[in-house]
Design an enzyme around this catalytic site. Sequence first.
Site, PDB file in Angstrom:
ATOM      1  N   ASP A 141     -78.009  82.917  24.663  1.00  0.00           N
ATOM      2  CA  ASP A 141     -77.496  84.312  23.573  1.00  0.00           C
ATOM      3  C   ASP A 141     -76.221  84.807  23.954  1.00  0.00           C
ATOM      4  O   ASP A 141     -76.457  84.862  25.696  1.00  0.00           O
ATOM      5  CB  ASP A 141     -78.436  85.347  24.004  1.00  0.00           C
ATOM      6  CG  ASP A 141     -79.585  84.944  22.931  1.00  0.00           C
ATOM      7  OD1 ASP A 141     -79.769  83.452  22.129  1.00  0.00           O
ATOM      8  OD2 ASP A 141     -80.817  85.453  23.371  1.00  0.00           O
ATOM      9  N   ASP A 198     -85.418  80.670  10.159  1.00  0.00           N
ATOM     10  CA  ASP A 198     -86.483  81.512  10.875  1.00  0.00           C
ATOM     11  C   ASP A 198     -87.961  81.189   9.918  1.00  0.00           C
ATOM     12  O   ASP A 198     -88.020  81.827   8.985  1.00  0.00           O
ATOM     13  CB  ASP A 198     -86.755  81.854  11.764  1.00  0.00           C
ATOM     14  CG  ASP A 198     -84.819  82.416  12.619  1.00  0.00           C
ATOM     15  OD1 ASP A 198     -85.245  81.374  12.741  1.00  0.00           O
ATOM     16  OD2 ASP A 198     -84.343  83.558  12.588  1.00  0.00           O
TER      17      ASP A 198
END
Lengths: 251, 193
Positions: free
Chosen positions: A11, A130
Amino acid sequence: MLTKRIIPCLDIKNGRTVKGVNFVDLRDAGDPVELAKQYADYGADELVFLDISATLEGRATTLDMVLHVAEQVNIPFTVGGGISSVADVDALLQCGADKVSINSSAVKRPELVNELSNKFGSQCVVVAIDAKQVDGNWKVHLAGGSIPTEIDLFQWAKEVEQRGAGEILFTSMNHDGTKNGFANEALAKLSEELNIPIIASGGAGNVQHFIDTFKDGKSDAALAASVFHFGEIPIPELKKELKKNHIEVRL
Amino acid sequence: MKLVIINYGAGNIKSIQFAFKRLGVDAILSNDADVIKSADKIVFPGVGEASSAMKMLKESGLDKLIPTLKQPVLGICLGMQLLCKSTEEGHTKGVGIFQTDVKRFDSNVKVPQMGWNVIKDLKSDLFKGIKENEYMYLVHSYYAEHCNETIAKTDYGINYASALKHENFYGVQFHPEKSSTAGARILQNFLDL
């Protein structure tokens, strides 16, 4: 034989890695370039950088980071997060990214997948999905999983394949963060119904989970973050175990 | 060493430039015929779709220039495919250096092939110091058919030519610039030719 891929995910915020990374021998664990190099040396097959910068300045810094990663790292990498136009992708590829990953922006405007694959080729377009299983049905979620939709995972995956996606990165929200293993049933179904590579994401906790997702989940690649960042599963050992279990990996 | 990477608008060439920079060579990016002709070594890259890449090549007149080059030329990925006779992608005629055709993978395998696969039956100085069955990074939906110019083979549903050589022209389907240290060795070998 084409090998199964192991992909650490980092990230990135304002050009720096966030979430704790606990590596030995790193001068600066927040430096994406140094981390990327270390992962490449450890035998990672690819890297994914997820840009979670909220501001334009943050994104500009990310571009600079992408340039430095491309300069110094000799394995392929994908950049995702906040990409919603041909211009966004052009800028990332110009800086040396190999692939981009798009998610919510593809759901909002599916033509984006066509535009990107026509202009840059399918090979650099990863569509990240997702999804969460509710009452037996896998529903696509947006904005990092916070917004549910009525879209069916498998239908959406097939649609983006037809629109030119080169790869699917499927994160099961039911499994993400649990460390209880990947969503192998859904992954196997995706792999059977589609003819593009499928990357498993969400749920990695131990070596057996990787063995299972390659065998039972028929995944082409497996992505994980914390188990790699904290050294819980060193990549060289993981790959040796996979090899022992007759899974083709690059050693 | 004057190394020129042909810049005709097809795909991301930064990675190739950086890979050579890691080997200590600053490559020049150019589509200018005089610059290309004056190079010691030439890299012909390519990512994307064949017919549009070929169109860009024609518009800049490079399709005529390339066959006249006498220095070592390395085609990478789509660059290698465009040096073949033809490709099924967009039913495109190639530059015609390599006497083979480019076909689409059958649907008995996932397309594109994406990831690390091995190269074998290595037959050129380009692979000096590279062991049989070394892993290379590949991303492609089309492959060059095996022919007598094949200098490396790879299996993906079919046994195909993952590298080709004709006189001073070399082509590799894989991405040496993204294939870790073994890939870097191949680029160094190209510089050493």
